[in-house]
Design an enzyme around this catalytic site. Structure first.
Site, PDB file in Angstrom:
ATOM      1  N   ASP A 270       0.775  -1.200  -0.197  1.00 51.73           N
ATOM      2  CA  ASP A 270       0.197  -0.124   0.018  1.00 51.73           C
ATOM      3  C   ASP A 270       0.696   1.210  -0.134  1.00 51.73           C
ATOM      4  OD1 ASP A 270      -2.312   1.630  -0.117  1.00 51.73           O
ATOM      5  OD2 ASP A 270      -2.987   0.688   1.587  1.00 51.73           O
TER       6      ASP A 270
HETATM    7  C1  BGC Z   1      -5.224   3.154   0.376  1.00 56.02           C
HETATM    8  C2  BGC Z   1      -5.345   2.149  -0.905  1.00 56.02           C
HETATM    9  C3  BGC Z   1      -5.059   2.855  -2.033  1.00 56.02           C
HETATM   10  C4  BGC Z   1      -3.849   3.427  -2.479  1.00 56.02           C
HETATM   11  C5  BGC Z   1      -3.617   4.201  -3.666  1.00 56.02           C
HETATM   12  C6  BGC Z   1      -3.897   3.989   0.129  1.00 56.02           C
HETATM   13  O1  BGC Z   1      -3.835   5.024   0.900  1.00 56.02           O
HETATM   14  O2  BGC Z   1      -4.962   2.575   1.338  1.00 56.02           O
HETATM   15  O3  BGC Z   1      -6.516   1.373  -0.659  1.00 56.02           O
HETATM   16  O4  BGC Z   1      -5.370   1.875  -3.162  1.00 56.02           O
HETATM   17  O5  BGC Z   1      -3.873   4.603  -1.123  1.00 56.02           O
HETATM   18  O6  BGC Z   1      -4.463   5.263  -3.700  1.00 56.02           O
END
Ligand code: BGC
Length: 741
Positions: A270
């Site tokens: 993530d």
């Molecule tokens: C979130 C993810 C997301 C990623 C990209 C993160 O802060 O937890 O779910 O896919 O950002 O935007």
């Protein structure tokens, strides 16, 4: 589904990589290999010199957060034509519940209990997003969510492992299609692996406390099912799991995901979560974070650059092995190949954006309609008979706000395409009925009473009040958690005033979570819970209010009475002292200074009933469904047998309607304690008024299996209860026994 490639994660020798992938690998310089493991953020609408150079030099495998079609074309052009090996980019985007056409938030989609519609919605989202050059979405989010304080419950498919598994797999099928290379599909990503939904007290990013048995029985099943459905990628969670945050958790990423489940795609971290291993206090610096994450099995790093800065050094020091890097690179190249990116270098040159097609809007409306849950309908206040009224007071800030109805995680949704409830009610009623709209509050959190008076006046002149309240979009979603989940701002005060006018009140609630609305129930007649329904909120809700169709959504999460009950979920353990009506004692009934008695010695609170406000699976209809004649084909089954149950479902009411029939079991004695009920099957069934149908389902011993104390998945011989009905509180029950071999 894309073709599965069969390979091991550890050695390159016997891997059946395609010739293309093998040739590329053989020709790649070390930094180009590491570049494939790096995802960088785009510059939103232009290509900076720095980004262009990084791509040219082979330092970038994927770009996130760029949606301008021309810019995407430019980025791919540089990768394909100006980098040494011409490897195209994975273009990632959070296409969560629609790209341009916005469908209900995932929690709302889960309330439809319709795998078919959920799959169609994902396919449309994929078609719209891929039309501008996106090829990878970070969805579905299949974190089991038992805590409505957690803002990301809005993005989840609810509290139940089975419902979440079925709908998550439907999303994977919808996004990826039969052939990911069709040009209309996206690679999907099962996230956030794993346990993120259990963040303590619903605070996003907080630690989790999940015993392994619960992890395996409750939190992991949707991910296992997604892997079996061929999901291309997984995303590691931000959260800490038993002391090791997911992005550094080798047990989870390698032992469970690769060795046990044989997952063949790749794992992306993530956002900056590898870098955050140091902030968690698990590593002392970025280099250690890179080592821990890479060794754990995280193939691609999202946005932070510990891989870029340290993998070469770690390789030189022999902390990691080049074979390990080759495997990660090969998996990423294989996905690029499966997406057809190598075969179609002109992928983005012929853009035909396919946004808001009438077919897309029709699915958005149908899904929104089926996701609304009728929670209460006193005095048959709904449906509204438009032939018998002249004036409707439509009150509330959410009744005419094209943005808020879209909900959280809509990077690309455009409110100007939304149809609001006001638009739709006016369209439905024409000149025959006056829809007098008053916001009452400037926004859902407002503490001002300035706009109350015109709303009260409109209400006084009306035949029926439709109150459209709830939460604005920004009150749920990532990092938007609430400790108090009552209706925000002055809403309760407004309801109090309007409830004294003696008019029928229909309340429509839009929200990203179940709200605690117990005190409001007696003040309104009907409650239609619409979640955040998306672009087509208005037509969907209006159809339900005026009875063009009957509500059929069912809650995918338990509604607590009070926030102090959380976590409260239907598939709870029985405990040694389960609460019963006779056992419970309430705070005001306790005599002063009385000696303790055994009364009240049960797993409950002194200041609220032990039951939830609305149980999982609950939802009313304008019609009435009756279940009877539950029969099993046999009372004792061998592990190799299957059990067929059948029952009669009758639409006993006045309306044609759909019912979501649900099958639950309880394993009465287990080597680990078993939940009081577990959902095992469900189906949407449409019946005309007065019609009845014999419904059958089949279960096998596999459906009875659970992870035991040794963390082995197996069913245990013994007695089971089995129920059918329209919610998790169903009572029509039979018993059967699973015999030993
Ligand atoms: C979130 C993810 C997301 C990623 C990209 C993160 O802060 O937890 O779910 O896919 O950002 O935007």
């Amino acid at each position: 589904m894309h073709k599965a490639v069969h390979f091991k994660t550890t050695s390159m020798g016997s891997e059946p990589w395609s010739e293309k992938v093998k040739t590329l690998l053989a020709n790649m310089q070390l930094h180009e290999k590491i570049g494939q493991l790096c995802q960088v953020s785009g510059n939103e609408g232009h290509v900076s010199d720095d980004l262009a150079n990084q791509i040219r030099q082979g330092w970038v495998g994927s770009v996130i957060n760029e949606v301008d079609p021309k810019t995407l074309q430019h980025l791919q052009h540089i990768a394909i034509n100006e980098s040494r090996l011409g490897i195209p980019l994975l273009i990632g985007r959070d296409v969560i519940h629609g790209f341009k056409t916005i469908f209900p938030i995932p929690l709302g989609q889960a309330a439809s209990w319709s795998a078919d519609l959920v799959e169609q919605a994902a396919a449309i989202a994929a078609q719209e997003a891929s039309s501008i050059g996106i090829n990878w979405t970070f969805a579905p989010m299949i974190d089991i969510s038992r805590d409505p304080r957690w803002g990301r419950i809005a993005e989840s498919l609810g509290e139940d492992p089975y419902l979440c598994s079925v709908l998550g797999a439907a999303m994977v099928r919808g996004f990826q299609g039969e052939q990911m290379s069709s040009g209309k599909n996206l690679a999907a990503c099962a996230k956030h692996f794993a346990g993120y939904g259990a963040s303590e007290s619903g605070r996003d990013y907080a630690t989790t406390n999940i015993p392994e048995n619960e992890l395996r029985n409750i939190y992991l099943p949707p991910f296992k099912v997604a892997a079996e459905a061929g999901v291309a990628t997984f995303m590691s969670s931000f959260s800490d799991l038993d002391g090791v945050p997911a992005s550094g958790n080798k047990w989870l990423m390698t032992e469970v995901l690769r060795d046990e489940w044989q997952f063949q795609g790749f794992v992306v971290s993530d956002w900056e979560s590898i870098f955050q291993l140091q902030i968690h206090g698990l590593t002392a610096n970025a280099k250690e974070s890179a080592l821990l994450a890479f060794d754990a099995g995280i193939d691609m790093e999202m946005v932070s650059n510990t891989y870029r800065n340290h993998l070469i050094e770690l390789l030189d020091a022999k902390h990691i092995d080049i074979e390990q890097i080759n495997v990660s690179v090969a998996k990423i190249l294989t996905l690029k190949e499966q997406l057809g990116l190598f075969d179609n270098p002109e992928l983005c040159s012929d853009l035909i954006p396919a946004f808001y097609h009438p077919d897309h809007l029709a699915v958005a409306k149908e899904l929104a309609t089926k996701s609304c849950v009728l929670l209460q309908n006193q005095n048959h206040c709904l449906p509204i008979d438009k032939h018998n009224i002249k004036n409707v007071a439509l009150i509330g800030p959410l009744a005419n706000d094209g943005y808020e109805q879209l909900g959280t995680w809509i990077f690309d949704g455009e409110p100007q395409h939304s149809i609001t409830l006001l638009d739709a009610m006016r369209e439905e009623c024409g000149d025959a009925v006056t829809i007098n709209y008053q916001a009452g509050m400037s926004h859902s959190r407002s503490h001002s009473t300035e706009l109350f008076d015109p709303a009260i006046e409109a209400a006084q002149q009306s035949d029926v009040i439709v109150l459209c309240l709830g939460e604005e979009a920004i009150l749920s979603g990532e990092a938007h958690c609430r400790a108090d989940i009552d209706l925000p701002g002055n809403q309760t005060q407004l309801i109090d005033i309007l409830s004294k006018l003696g008019k029928p009140i229909v309340m429509v609630l839009m929200a990203g979570r179940p709200l605690t609305i117990e005190t409001v129930l007696p003040k309104v007649d009907s409650i239609l819970y619409a979640w955040h329904p998306g672009t087509m909120a208005g037509p969907a809700i209006s159809d339900l209010l005026f009875g063009n169709t009957s509500p059929s959504g069912k809650t995918p999460v338990t509604f607590p009475r009070k926030v102090g009950q959380i976590p409260i979920y239907y598939n709870q353990k029985h405990s040694g002292k389960p609460p019963t009506e006779a056992q419970c004692i309430y705070i005001d009934d306790i005599p002063q200074r009385s000696p303790q008695t055994s009364l009240g010695m049960a797993a409950t609170h002194l200041d609220t009933h032990f039951s939830p406000l609305f149980e999982f699976g609950f939802g009313l209809s304008y019609s009435e469904f009756r279940y009877s004649e539950l029969q099993l084909n046999q009372r004792q089954i061998l592990p190799t047998d299957s059990l067929t149950l059948s029952f009669l479902l009758k639409n006993h009411g006045q309306y044609d309607a759909e019912e979501v029939v649900q099958v639950y079991i309880r394993d009465l004695v287990g080597s680990v304690t078993r939940p009081v009920k577990e959902l095992k099957r469900f189906r949407r069934i449409k019946l005309a008024a007065g019609e009845q149908q014999q419904v059958t389902f089949t279960l096998t011993a596999d459906d009875l299996a659970f992870y035991n104390r040794q963390m082995k998945l197996q069913s245990e011989a013994g007695h089971f209860h089995i129920w059918v009905g329209g919610s998790s509180a169903c009572t029509l029950k039979q018993e059967f026994e699973l015999l030993h071999d």
